[in-house]
Design a protein around this motif. Structure first.
Motif, PDB file in Angstrom:
ATOM      1  N   VAL A   1       0.862  -1.174   0.000  1.00 53.07           N
ATOM      2  CA  VAL A   1       0.000   0.000   0.000  1.00 53.07           C
ATOM      3  C   VAL A   1       0.902   1.229   0.000  1.00 53.07           C
ATOM      4  N   ASN A   2       0.776   2.034  -1.023  1.00 51.63           N
ATOM      5  CA  ASN A   2       1.541   3.269  -1.141  1.00 51.63           C
ATOM      6  C   ASN A   2       0.599   4.369  -1.614  1.00 51.63           C
ATOM      7  N   SER A   3       1.025   5.596  -1.449  1.00 56.16           N
ATOM      8  CA  SER A   3       0.240   6.712  -1.963  1.00 56.16           C
ATOM      9  C   SER A   3       1.157   7.649  -2.737  1.00 56.16           C
ATOM     10  N   ILE A   4       0.530   8.429  -3.601  1.00 60.03           N
ATOM     11  CA  ILE A   4       1.250   9.410  -4.413  1.00 60.03           C
ATOM     12  C   ILE A   4       0.634  10.778  -4.149  1.00 60.03           C
ATOM     13  N   SER A   5       1.475  11.734  -3.807  1.00 56.19           N
ATOM     14  CA  SER A   5       1.035  13.126  -3.643  1.00 56.19           C
ATOM     15  C   SER A   5       1.562  13.898  -4.836  1.00 56.19           C
ATOM     16  N   GLN A   6       0.656  14.219  -5.743  1.00 54.54           N
ATOM     17  CA  GLN A   6       1.097  14.899  -6.957  1.00 54.54           C
ATOM     18  C   GLN A   6       0.889  16.393  -6.852  1.00 54.54           C
ATOM     19  N   GLY A   7       1.708  17.095  -7.585  1.00 52.11           N
ATOM     20  CA  GLY A   7       1.565  18.541  -7.692  1.00 52.11           C
ATOM     21  C   GLY A   7       0.633  18.881  -8.836  1.00 52.11           C
ATOM     22  N   TYR A   8       0.870  20.025  -9.460  1.00 48.72           N
ATOM     23  CA  TYR A   8       0.035  20.455 -10.573  1.00 48.72           C
ATOM     24  C   TYR A   8       0.395  19.662 -11.812  1.00 48.72           C
ATOM     25  N   ILE A   9      -0.575  18.963 -12.359  1.00 48.33           N
ATOM     26  CA  ILE A   9      -0.373  18.125 -13.524  1.00 48.33           C
ATOM     27  C   ILE A   9      -1.183  18.718 -14.676  1.00 48.33           C
ATOM     28  N   GLU A  10      -0.610  18.694 -15.858  1.00 49.56           N
ATOM     29  CA  GLU A  10      -1.245  19.239 -17.048  1.00 49.56           C
ATOM     30  C   GLU A  10      -2.444  18.366 -17.443  1.00 49.56           C
ATOM     31  N   THR A  11      -3.590  18.715 -16.888  1.00 49.35           N
ATOM     32  CA  THR A  11      -4.811  17.946 -17.105  1.00 49.35           C
ATOM     33  C   THR A  11      -5.919  18.854 -17.634  1.00 49.35           C
ATOM     34  N   GLU A  12      -7.023  18.248 -17.986  1.00 48.16           N
ATOM     35  CA  GLU A  12      -8.187  19.021 -18.429  1.00 48.16           C
ATOM     36  C   GLU A  12      -8.664  19.956 -17.333  1.00 48.16           C
ATOM     37  N   ARG A  13      -8.548  19.546 -16.085  1.00 49.28           N
ATOM     38  CA  ARG A  13      -8.982  20.388 -14.957  1.00 49.28           C
ATOM     39  C   ARG A  13      -8.167  21.685 -14.911  1.00 49.28           C
TER      40      ARG A  13
END
Length: 96
Positions: A3-15
């Motif tokens: 079990v791991n988690s990822i904390s992402q920053g600003y990603i170039e997405t539709e949002r």
């Protein structure tokens, strides 16, 4: 089981694109200018992350090469969390 988690920053997405579009309409500017404003809040990377960068991290974490990694939170944010004088959430909230 791992079990791991990822904390992402600003990603170039539709949002992010929708946020820039809305901000451009509100401010009478271009979408590109609003994206530049958002990116200026992301030192030292100076750019948005790409979805495939997050995907590659996920692929690694589910691979046998990461079989001993568990209970970890991995930050993928272009060093934003270590460099930004304000919290990442408050940096983008001014564009919402």
């Amino acid at each position: 089981m791992r079990v791991n988690s990822i904390s992402q920053g600003y990603i170039e997405t539709e949002r992010v694109k929708r946020i820039a579009e809305a901000s451009a309409l509100r401010n009478g500017t271009s979408e590109e200018e609003e994206v530049r404003k958002i990116v200026s809040q992301i030192p030292p990377a100076g750019r948005l992350g790409r979805p495939e960068e997050v995907g590659e991290l996920v692929a690694f974490l589910i691979s046998d090469r990461a079989s001993y990694i568990t209970g970890a939170n991995i930050v993928i944010d272009g060093a934003l969390s270590g460099q930004c004088p304000e919290s990442p959430r408050s940096a983008i909230s001014k564009y919402l």
